[in-house]
Design a protein around this motif. Structure first.
Motif, short mmCIF file in Angstrom:
data_model
loop_
_atom_site.label_atom_id
_atom_site.label_comp_id
_atom_site.label_asym_id
_atom_site.label_seq_id
_atom_site.Cartn_x
_atom_site.Cartn_y
_atom_site.Cartn_z
N LEU A 42 0.80 -1.22 0.00
CA LEU A 42 0.00 0.00 0.00
C LEU A 42 0.84 1.27 0.00
O LEU A 42 0.55 2.21 -0.76
N ARG A 43 1.87 1.35 0.84
CA ARG A 43 2.68 2.56 0.89
C ARG A 43 3.29 2.88 -0.48
O ARG A 43 3.26 4.02 -0.93
N GLU A 44 3.84 1.85 -1.11
CA GLU A 44 4.45 2.07 -2.44
C GLU A 44 3.40 2.46 -3.46
O GLU A 44 3.66 3.28 -4.34
N GLY A 45 2.20 1.88 -3.35
CA GLY A 45 1.14 2.26 -4.27
C GLY A 45 0.77 3.72 -4.15
O GLY A 45 0.54 4.41 -5.15
N LEU A 46 0.72 4.22 -2.92
CA LEU A 46 0.41 5.63 -2.69
C LEU A 46 1.51 6.52 -3.27
O LEU A 46 1.23 7.55 -3.89
N ILE A 47 2.77 6.13 -3.08
CA ILE A 47 3.89 6.90 -3.63
C ILE A 47 3.83 6.92 -5.15
O ILE A 47 3.98 7.97 -5.79
N LEU A 48 3.59 5.76 -5.76
CA LEU A 48 3.53 5.67 -7.21
C LEU A 48 2.39 6.53 -7.77
O LEU A 48 2.55 7.19 -8.80
N ARG A 49 1.24 6.52 -7.09
CA ARG A 49 0.12 7.35 -7.54
C ARG A 49 0.49 8.83 -7.48
O ARG A 49 0.18 9.60 -8.39
#
Length: 310
Positions: free
Chosen positions: A295-302
Motif C-alpha cells: 500500500l505505501r508504495e502504491g500511494l507513492i507511485l500514484r
C-alpha cells in the motif's frame, strides 16, 4: 524529491522516507515505526481507547520531526481500517490535526485494494498478465484482480489478523473450538467474493503482500528478508496447511521464536494463517508470490504519476 509516507495502519504506524521521482522506483531512505496495534486497542463500544489516541498523536508528532530532520519535501499521511471503522474515528482525526497539524486522509477499503494492486502491477510488470492480489492487514483483507493498473474487481473484507485475534481468539493458545469457529467465519466471508473474482478469468499470477504473508512464507522455507527484495519468495498452500495445526497449538511466545516472526505480530499469526489458507483454498491457489511492495508504495507511485502530469 524526498517524500515521506505516514501510514497509520491497524497494526503499525510507519513513517517511511523515500527518494523518488517520476519514472523511477522509489528508494527507501529511512524508516520510523512502532507497532501500535490500533485494531486491538478498541474498547467494548468499538472506539479507539484514550491510550491508543495518545500514542497515535505522539507517533504522528515524532514522525513530523523525523520529516524535518531528513529533509522531506512532502508528506503523504493516511489511515486505514482501524481509524476508518472506529466509532470515534472522526474525533481521533480532529485531535491528530489539532495537536500535530497533520490532516490524515482515511482510505476506503476499495482504495486500499486498488493502490496495493497498483504497487504489485508495477513490481511485476505487464508480463505478469492477469493478477490476483491478496493483502492481509491488521484490520482487513483486500482482494483485487485485473489485467491493467486499475483492477477490474477490488474488495475489502473485515478479516484483518489483528481484528480477528482480538475478537475471536482470546486464549493463548486458543481453544480448538474457537479456532474452528473463526475458520468457518473467515471462509464464509471470503466465499461471498469468489464469484465476482472468478468471472474475470483464471489469474496468470497470484500475489500476496503484507507482513502476514511474508512471515508465513518465511516459516515455510522462504528466504530471509535480509537477503533483499529481489530474491523470489513464495508461499504454497501445501506448506501452509502443514503448519496450521502447529500454529494453532503454539502460544504467542512460541510463535515469536519462529524464523521471521516478530514478537509483536506473533499473537496474530494464527488468525492471519487462517485467512491466507481460506483465501488460497477458495480461490484455487496452490502457490503465490510474495510482493515486497504494498500500500505505501502504491500511494507513492500514484503521487509520482500525478506529479508527472502537473
Amino acid at each position: 524529491m524526498r517524500l515521506g509516507v505516514l501510514d497509520v495502519g491497524s497494526n503499525t504506524v510507519h513513517f517511511l522516507v523515500v527518494d523518488a521521482h517520476p519514472g523511477a522506483a522509489p528508494v527507501p531512505a529511512y524508516s520510523h515505526k512502532i507497532e501500535l496495534r490500533l485494531a486491538e486497542l478498541l474498547d467494548e463500544g468499538g472506539a479507539i481507547s484514550e491510550e491508543g489516541v495518545e500514542r497515535l498523536v505522539d507517533m504522528v508528532a515524532s514522525s513530523m520531526r523525523v520529516a524535518e530532520d531528513k529533509g522531506v519535501e512532502e508528506v503523504l499521511p493516511f489511515a486505514t481500517s482501524a481509524v476508518r471503522e472506529a466509532v470515534n474515528g472522526e474525533e481521533v482525526l480532529k485531535r491528530v490535526q489539532r495537536e500535530t497539524d497533520v490532516d490524515l486522509r482515511v482510505l476506503s477499503g476499495g482504495d486500499e485494494a486498488r493502490l496495493t494492486f497498483l504497487a504489485a502491477r508495477r513490481w511485476y510488470g505487464w508480463s505478469a498478465g492477469r493478477l490476483l492480489l491478496l493483502d492481509i492487514g491488521g484490520g482487513s483483507l483486500e482482494i483485487a484482480c485485473g489485467l491493467d493498473e486499475q483492477p477490474d474487481s477490488a474488495v475489502s473484507l473485515p478479516l484483518g489478523a489483528g481484528r480477528l485475534t482480538a475478537g475471536w481468539l482470546p486464549g493463548d493458545p486458543p481453544e480448538a473450538d474457537a479456532v474452528r469457529r473463526l475458520r468457518r467465519h473467515v471462509r464464509a466471508e471470503i466465499a461471498r467474493t469468489v464469484a465476482e473474482v472468478s468471472r474475470l478469468g483464471t489469474p496468470d499470477r497470484v500475489v500476496g503482500t503484507s507482513k502476514t504473508f511474508k512471515q508465513l512464507a518465511r516459516i515455510t522455507g522462504a528466504a530471509r528478508e535480509g537477503e533483499g527484495p529481489f530474491v523470489p519468495r513464495r508461499l504454497t498452500r501445501a506448506g501452509l496447511a502443514a503448519w496450521m495445526p502447529r500454529l494453532a497449538s503454539m502460544t504467542a511466545a512460541q510463535r515469536a521464536v519462529l524464523p521471521g516472526v516478530s514478537e509483536g505480530r506473533a499473537r496474530q499469526l494464527l488468525a492471519g494463517a487462517l485467512v491466507a489458507d481460506g483465501a488460497m483454498d477458495l480461490f484455487g491457489v496452490e502457490e503465490l508470490d510474495i510482493c515486497p511492495w504494498a500500500l505505501r508504495e502504491g500511494l507513492i507511485l500514484r503521487r509520482l504519476d500525478q506529479m508527472s502530469g502537473e
